[in-house]
Every structure is written in C-alpha cells, then in structure tokens.
Write a protein that holds these residues in place. Structure first.
Motif, short mmCIF file in Angstrom:
data_model
loop_
_atom_site.label_atom_id
_atom_site.label_comp_id
_atom_site.label_asym_id
_atom_site.label_seq_id
_atom_site.Cartn_x
_atom_site.Cartn_y
_atom_site.Cartn_z
N ILE A 93 -14.06 162.47 43.33
CA ILE A 93 -14.20 163.24 44.57
C ILE A 93 -13.15 162.80 45.59
N GLY A 94 -12.85 163.68 46.54
CA GLY A 94 -12.05 163.28 47.69
C GLY A 94 -10.75 164.05 47.81
N ASP A 95 -10.35 164.30 49.06
CA ASP A 95 -9.10 165.01 49.31
C ASP A 95 -7.95 164.05 49.58
N ALA A 96 -8.24 162.73 49.55
CA ALA A 96 -7.19 161.72 49.68
C ALA A 96 -7.28 160.81 48.47
N PRO A 97 -6.96 161.33 47.30
CA PRO A 97 -7.23 160.61 46.05
C PRO A 97 -6.48 159.29 45.96
N ALA A 98 -7.19 158.29 45.50
CA ALA A 98 -6.61 156.96 45.30
C ALA A 98 -7.34 156.29 44.15
#
Length: 447
Positions: A93-98
């Motif tokens: 999940i997430g729009d700032a993938p890391a």
C-alpha cells in the motif's frame, strides 16, 4: 444452470482418472492407498491491507505508523489446526512506495496479553535468511516452520523494524489488542515495556499446511470488519465483535464443518466501485482517506481469490457506495451496484469458488445525506436483486435478521451500536447465528 435456494454441493474437488487404473488392478486416487494425501496451504487468518492514501496530507496518522527500532507483536487467531505454518507480510500500500526492512521475525503461541507460551517461539526466515527487505508494492511469505497450532488458538507474530519506517500497509479496525515495544524483543517470552495498539501492521496472513484446504472469505466493509462495537479483545477465548469471528466460533464447533477456515477481508469504509473518498481536510476526512482502501472490485483478486484454499465467499458490500456517493455528490444506481456484484461473482466462479450474497442492512437514522429515503430505495432495490436474481449460489438475508419488525427501515435497538448503521456485538452474533450451517457445508466444504 438453475440453482437451488441454497446452492448445490460442490461436486468432487479432486478428480481421479479411472481409465487405465482399473485395468491395472489399482484403486483410484492413490494407487491402493499407499500414498499420503496431497497437502497444500490453507489461509487460517487474514486481514486486508490498507493505509494512507497520501502520506503528504495524513499527518494525523504519522505518529501511529512511524516505527523506529521497535518490536511489533501482533495477536491473531488461527481458525484451523496445523503443525506447519507460514506468515504473509505486506508492503503493498501507499502512494510514496519504499522498501520495508524487517530485522527479525518470530511466531509463537500466545499465552495472555503480550506474552507467549515458553518453548513455542519459532524464528521465521525468508529464503533461509533471518531478515528480509520487502520491496515497495510487494509482499513476501516466510519459510515454513513446524509449530503445533490448535484450532481457534491465538498466535503472536513478532516483527522487529530496525530503521525509522513509515509503515504504509496496515489494518486499523481489529478490535484486538496487539503490542509495540522498544528494541528487538521479537523472541522475548514477555515484552519488557509493551504498549497496546489497536492496529495490525505489515502481517496480513497466516497459512497452515492442510490435506483438505478450504477457506470461507467474508468480504465487505465496516459491517464485516467489525466496526461499531466499542469493546477490544485482549485475551482468548473472548470473541472478536464481528460477524465473521462469531461465525468462525460456530463453524469450529460444528463437526460437519471440520477444517473450514473463516477469514475476514472487510475494510471499514470500503466501496465496491470507488477508491477512498476525498471528503475534505478535516481529521475525519483525512482518516477516511487513510483507511478506506482501494475499491472492492479491484481488491477482490488479492483479498478473496488469492486466499489459500478459498472455496467460497460471502459478499456484503454496497452500502458505502450508496451513502458516500451521496456525500460526494456522485450518486450511484442499483444497476451499477449489481453490475459490480456480477463482476466479482464471475471472478470467484472463474477460480472455482462458490459465491454467497448477503443483503444490505437497514440504516434509517444514520446522518444525512448518507441516509435518505432515496438512498434507502436504492438499498431495497439492491436487496431485491440479491434475493431473486439467482446470480448467487445462496443468499444470507442479513436485512431480515437485524431489521426492526415494527419499522423495517431501521435496525432493532438491541442490535444497534448507536449510530443506526453498524451493529454492536449482539447484532453481529445475531447475524452469524442466522447463517444456515448446512448451506455452508454444501457450498464451502470439500468432499
């Protein structure tokens, strides 16, 4: 093909080629019975991952999901017994993938609170290594470990995060106390400074090895997730307040359903046809965007079809499409909702699953514009389609179970959490108790 009201029993899940075997004097399916039954993974606990829709404007959540040199001890329940297990970890999940680094991971039988039963701790490895980096938008399974797990027993999954990390994959409505602790205490019998948390982080599944894997997936929104009842489950055998958890208790006690797992794939606020809504920048709106998750038709493959041993699904979803759609000024129609149902039905059937439809609960009294006479008319039209279309293998009429006989537009007071939309634990238990177990035996249990 015409289906009966409760569907037909699944015709053999394992087919045997008889031709040639009989000519050789061998019995079918096992060469005289010398070979052990084939085994495969079965999902015994699962949760649907969600997380911040945008890290840039969800400051409200950052203190909760930023972990640094901490152990997360997550308490989950295994619905079925087994002697070999594995864990699924998510960074999807997430729009700032890391990438997400796990420095150590353990699983054990839970004793009480944050403590584990001495001698049951098992180190989890990933491709033989004790640490793992989960790629952005990815997930991993641990290597299998031998651990004797009883049906309906609590396990503790302990993960050590060695770096400051904003965890983007989580599940926020659990009704279960899990624990955070400073430092690496992933193998500790008792945590030294445990702080309760109501969220599950990173871990999204527990599989057991089974000779007859079969899993019922409860799919939906907050009414499946268990939102509404204010109680938190700390220690077993106290049940979780959700209808899937209450149903799991009934299934575990029924000899004709032995080995059937019931897992909860609900996400509070989730909709069939739309992703997490943008309702402004209030605390409540930011929280909604962080937890509501991707639209139901897009997550169905991940959260239903890909559960191990998935044999049937109960779909209870659509009320948020009606209510939140009105709040956004983007009203939906009953035809749009039923078209989404048909898309998921086809997807499940394509995977060999049976599909059970559940009617939408009454919600008169919930705040406008979520509730209105027009929105209720859409709900009733959808429910009529669920009951009469013949699209499902069976139907569970939750509406009939919880509605007030004197005013069928609203929930019975004894079942109402107080907001007139979500049941309390008494209501969730009534929903589970109203499910025909013989129907589940026909549709969900492998022969």
């Amino acid at each position: 093909m015409q289906r009966s009201a409760i569907g037909k029993p699944a015709s053999g899940w394992v087919q045997c080629a008889l031709a040639g075997l009989m000519a050789l004097g061998l019995s079918a399916c096992g060469g005289g019975g010398d070979d052990p039954p084939a085994k495969a993974w079965q999902t015994s606990w699962a949760t649907a991952p969600t997380g911040p829709a945008s890290l840039s404007n969800t400051e409200l959540f950052l203190p909760l999901i930023t972990l640094d040199k901490q152990t997360v001890r997550l308490i989950v329940r295994s619905n079925v017994a087994g002697s070999q297990i594995r864990i699924r970890l998510s960074n999807e999940i997430g729009d700032a993938p890391a990438a997400l680094e796990i420095g150590a991971a353990h699983v054990a039988v839970r004793d009480k609170g944050s403590s584990i039963v001495s001698g049951t701790d098992r180190t989890l490895t990933f491709g033989g290594k004790r640490d793992v980096v989960i790629p952005a938008k990815g997930m991993v399974y641990s290597d299998p470990v031998d651990l004797s797990v009883a049906a309906m027993s609590d396990l503790a999954i302990s993960l050590y995060l060695p770096k400051k990390t904003v965890v983007q994959s989580a599940h926020f409505v659990t009704r279960q106390n899990s624990y955070l602790n400073p430092g690496n205490e992933s193998a500790a019998v008792a945590l030294s400074a445990a702080v309760p948390t109501s969220s599950w982080f990173v871990a999204t599944g527990l599989d057991v090895m089974s000779s007859k894997p079969m899993t019922l997936v409860a799919y939906g929104d907050s009414i499946t997730d268990g939102f509404g009842d204010s109680s938190m489950r700390t220690d077993a055998p106290t049940p979780w307040p959700s209808w899937p958890s209450r149903l799991a208790d009934r299934v575990a006690a029924a000899s004709n359903l032995a080995g059937l797992s019931v897992v909860n794939a609900g996400i509070s606020g989730n909709r069939l046809m739309s992703d997490a809504p943008n309702l402004g920048n209030s605390d409540a709106a930011l929280r909604a965007r962080a937890v509501y998750g991707p639209k139901g038709v897009s997550r169905f493959q991940r959260d239903v079809v890909e559960q191990r041993g998935a044999s049937c699904v109960v779909i209870l979803q659509g009320i948020n499409d009606i209510g939140i759609g009105a709040m956004e000024g983007k009203p939906v129609t009953s035809a749009q909702i039923t078209a989404a149902y048909q898309q998921m039905i086809a997807q499940a059937r394509g995977a060999g699953m049976k599909v059970i439809g559940a009617t939408l609960l009454p919600f008169a009294g919930y705040a406008a514009p979520y509730y209105s006479a027009g929105n209720n008319a859409i709900r009733e039209s959808v429910n009529q389609w669920i009951r009469t279309s013949g699209a499902y293998d069976a139907v569970i009429d939750f509406d009939a179970i919880v509605r007030d006989p004197g005013n069928p537009l609203q929930m019975q007071a004894q079942y109402d959490s107080g907001d007139h939309l979500h049941p309390n634990d008494v209501g969730y238990k009534a929903m589970a108790d109203g499910i025909d177990l013989s129907m589940l035996q026909q549709l969900c249990v492998k022969s």
